[in-house]
Motif scaffolding. Sequence first.
Motif, short mmCIF file in Angstrom:
data_model
loop_
_atom_site.label_atom_id
_atom_site.label_comp_id
_atom_site.label_asym_id
_atom_site.label_seq_id
_atom_site.Cartn_x
_atom_site.Cartn_y
_atom_site.Cartn_z
N VAL A 87 0.94 -0.96 -0.06
CA VAL A 87 -0.31 0.38 -0.17
C VAL A 87 1.13 1.01 -0.29
O VAL A 87 0.53 2.26 -0.46
CB VAL A 87 -1.40 0.16 1.18
N TYR A 88 1.86 0.97 0.94
CA TYR A 88 2.78 2.65 0.99
C TYR A 88 3.40 2.79 -0.31
O TYR A 88 3.85 3.43 -0.53
CB TYR A 88 3.92 2.46 1.94
N LEU A 89 3.81 1.87 -0.66
CA LEU A 89 4.68 1.30 -3.16
C LEU A 89 4.05 2.13 -3.75
O LEU A 89 4.07 3.20 -4.05
CB LEU A 89 5.11 0.47 -2.41
N TYR A 90 2.07 1.79 -3.96
CA TYR A 90 1.65 2.89 -4.72
C TYR A 90 1.26 3.89 -3.94
O TYR A 90 1.00 4.74 -5.22
CB TYR A 90 0.02 1.65 -3.98
N TYR A 91 1.23 4.54 -2.95
CA TYR A 91 1.18 5.33 -2.78
C TYR A 91 1.83 6.21 -2.96
O TYR A 91 2.15 7.62 -3.52
CB TYR A 91 0.82 5.72 -0.66
N PHE A 92 2.74 5.94 -3.02
CA PHE A 92 4.94 6.29 -3.27
C PHE A 92 4.26 6.70 -4.84
O PHE A 92 4.73 7.85 -5.02
CB PHE A 92 6.05 5.95 -2.85
N LEU A 93 4.39 5.88 -5.67
CA LEU A 93 4.60 5.79 -6.99
C LEU A 93 3.67 6.62 -7.30
O LEU A 93 3.87 7.16 -8.50
CB LEU A 93 4.48 4.24 -7.48
N LEU A 94 1.93 6.91 -7.31
CA LEU A 94 1.36 7.99 -7.35
C LEU A 94 2.00 8.89 -6.82
O LEU A 94 1.35 9.80 -7.73
CB LEU A 94 -0.11 7.14 -7.47
N ARG A 95 1.69 9.17 -5.70
CA ARG A 95 2.35 10.42 -5.00
C ARG A 95 2.70 11.80 -5.46
O ARG A 95 3.28 12.68 -5.94
CB ARG A 95 2.27 10.31 -3.76
N SER A 107 11.99 5.10 -10.47
CA SER A 107 11.79 4.12 -9.72
C SER A 107 11.87 4.05 -9.77
O SER A 107 11.54 2.54 -10.59
CB SER A 107 9.86 4.64 -8.58
N LEU A 108 13.63 2.81 -8.60
CA LEU A 108 13.77 1.51 -8.73
C LEU A 108 13.71 1.24 -7.03
O LEU A 108 14.83 1.55 -6.58
CB LEU A 108 15.06 1.41 -8.78
N VAL A 109 13.32 0.40 -7.51
CA VAL A 109 12.38 -0.44 -6.07
C VAL A 109 13.65 -1.97 -6.49
O VAL A 109 13.52 -2.72 -6.40
CB VAL A 109 10.84 -1.19 -6.29
N LEU A 133 5.24 -9.16 -6.60
CA LEU A 133 5.11 -7.58 -6.62
C LEU A 133 4.39 -7.63 -8.19
O LEU A 133 3.95 -6.41 -8.58
CB LEU A 133 5.91 -6.65 -6.20
N LEU A 134 5.05 -7.89 -9.63
CA LEU A 134 5.33 -7.32 -10.56
C LEU A 134 4.07 -7.81 -10.67
O LEU A 134 2.80 -6.62 -11.67
CB LEU A 134 5.95 -9.17 -11.76
N PRO A 135 3.12 -9.09 -10.64
CA PRO A 135 1.31 -8.85 -11.68
C PRO A 135 0.35 -7.81 -10.18
O PRO A 135 -0.28 -7.30 -11.29
CB PRO A 135 0.78 -10.45 -10.91
N LEU A 136 0.84 -7.44 -9.24
CA LEU A 136 0.11 -6.29 -8.71
C LEU A 136 -0.25 -5.04 -8.92
O LEU A 136 -0.39 -4.43 -9.16
CB LEU A 136 0.81 -6.45 -7.10
N THR A 137 1.45 -4.28 -9.27
CA THR A 137 1.91 -3.14 -9.99
C THR A 137 0.90 -3.97 -11.75
O THR A 137 0.26 -2.46 -11.98
CB THR A 137 3.23 -3.07 -10.77
N HIS A 195 14.09 7.93 -8.07
CA HIS A 195 13.85 7.53 -6.61
C HIS A 195 14.89 6.39 -6.38
O HIS A 195 14.44 5.13 -7.24
CB HIS A 195 12.03 7.49 -6.68
N VAL A 196 15.30 5.50 -5.15
CA VAL A 196 15.41 4.48 -5.00
C VAL A 196 15.27 4.39 -3.69
O VAL A 196 14.63 4.83 -3.01
CB VAL A 196 16.91 3.96 -4.35
N ILE A 197 13.95 3.09 -3.63
CA ILE A 197 13.16 2.15 -3.29
C ILE A 197 13.36 1.19 -2.33
O ILE A 197 13.48 0.22 -2.73
CB ILE A 197 11.38 1.92 -3.04
#
Length: 704
Positions: free
Chosen positions: A409-417, A422-424, A435-439, A490-492
């Motif tokens: 959830v926080y990753l999704y928030y950060f990517l949209l905000r 971004s390199l995760v 994680l790939l199918p979720l994105t 960004h690097v996450i």
Amino acid sequence: MGVGLKRKLKAASTSRKRVKTSHGNSDNLPWKMVARPLETGMADDDGILELEEVDNVEVVYEDTDGGRVVRFNVVRNEEEQEENVDEKLSDDAREVEDYPEPEPFDSLNLLPDWHAHALHPQLLAVLHSKQFSSPTPIQSAALPLAFAGRDVVGVAQTGSGKTLAYGIPILHRLLSSARQRAPKSKRSLSALILAPTRELALQVSSHLNACLNAVGPKSDGESNEPRPPPLVSVAAIVGGMSAQKQRRILDRGVDVLVATPGRLWDIIEDDDGLAAQVRSLKFLVLDEADRMIEAGHFAELENILRLTLRESRDDQIEPEGDTAELPQDGLQTFVFSATLSKDLQRNLKRRSRSKANPKSKAASTLDDLLLRVDFRDPSPEIVDLSPEGALVSTLKESKIECLSTDKDVYLYYFLLRYPGRSLVFLSSIDGIRRLLPLTELLNIKAFPLHSQLEQRQRLKNLDRFKSTPNSVLLATDIAARGLDIPAVDHVIHYQIPRAADAYVHRNGRTARAMREGFSMLMCAPDERRVVRALFGSLGRDESAVPEMDIDLTLLDQFKARVQLARQIETANHKVKKANHERKWLREAADALEVEIDSDMMSDSEDDEKPTAQQRKASESKNAGLKAELRRMLAKPLLARGVSTRYITSGSQPIVDDLLAGEFNEKIVGVKKSDAKDDLVAGKRRKKKGKAGRVDAEEWKGVAE
């Protein structure tokens, strides 16, 4: 099947069946009949099997959307290939008079900061064209030592120009002596550069080749005249690519070889000539050396380094005093990395029984280098320009404290905000696969990068990430070292790195070449001990890293989308897993040439096999979930206080932001801002909307 010999079995009494390829029908290939070996044990008149071969045809298997496709690449017949090789060698070893004299370059006026180094005009022209007006600190420190013939161990922050710090001295010497090469002679290997990853080796090769390309009108490609071969040739040898092509490149001869230890040793084992060239190197470079000399890693590196050892160490008389001359056996060694400390390589997740003395200095990996690398210089020059705490001045760090289950959830928030590249980073390949199918379901452009991908796919994903704005690269630590990816915002750290040096190198993918960058660490409660150990290894206090300012009023909207995407992916995963198990069982049975019993097939599936009606209901439910997710994604995310009917009403009017263009395209009511501007200052956390401000401790209670 190797180049030059392709054999195929066929029935003599039936018509020939040819494989359809992406380049057309295989009947067009130059097949020819060959004698059947006696070992087949079949009489010549049986008429059952015949053998065919195709000369100089390379078989390539390519994964496409329609499945795996076989592609035949016709090289040439042997006579044409030999003529081409002879012609290539003749071109590469042309008479010295055929090479034009290098045009002089006015470095005193155009590049005054480089003038003192007296570089070759070709290098000066390239530096000027790329607007490298002055050397970086590591280059300024290393170049005088390198030109003096000293062995150099360089430690500097990521993105500081270490590649050219060793590349310029090598190319300068080779360019200056290239015109003295004997006419019609084959190029001999002069410099060997070893790198830990394929991507880094290809990148180094690309950068060095860029230094050798023509500059100005000669490089526009409009001239019809054939370009002469470069005075100095650079080639890369890495795994995951055609070994036959790489052997042909080496057979033609190269001056500078950039390689990964594994593939290079595979070739050396079958090529005594290449081994002899490695023994007579003029330059040896270990890039990201600390990664390659870790215990248990790169066993092939040990074998390669043994080839560079002096034949008899006892016969060498080490000079004494500062005025003693350096050994003159021709080998100069460069060792470069961003980290050279054993303490940074320590696995942070393993508890140490004995506490180290905090006053004792961390052991340097230079001791390991001295045992493995035969420095000709009795006292190699060490240039240590690493920043204190391994923190680049242009990098801004932050962290988010949340539960492991809420990281998505926080990753999704950060990517949209905070849109951008971004390199995760994740520590496991399974994490990327989850994680790939979720994105993808959440309409985020994400590309995977890990060691189990084919090399072609890895390079393709890198190129897509570089060329796609607002994209995400989900990568393991193979992307942490040396890669120069332009404009990584960004690097996450989705998962905590296992060692502090991995954290440093991960952060080094952003804030390169004095550009600004941002790094965010996602820390779960059970990872706090590891985070404290990580920053302790860096000599820093983890409490000094500020937390991100999260708008908690938006998290419920993000969480609803993520939870729905998880349900869809869970259902899809069950179907894929069942299909995969059935496919594997059928392929195993075909390989063993046995028939599958129906009871065995049913036992391999779930004990309660779903009926057709249940499968239909499950598919209908999954379709409904996907439709609901599409409706959610189509609706804009609204910040608190924003009116859904009028942009001028509500407790938070957004008309001014819309007119000024300072609005977030994904979240209505949120201003466009950089991540580095939304960090919590002091001990209080700002919460946007009517709620005003809440304490950090209160937020932790909500999150946990």
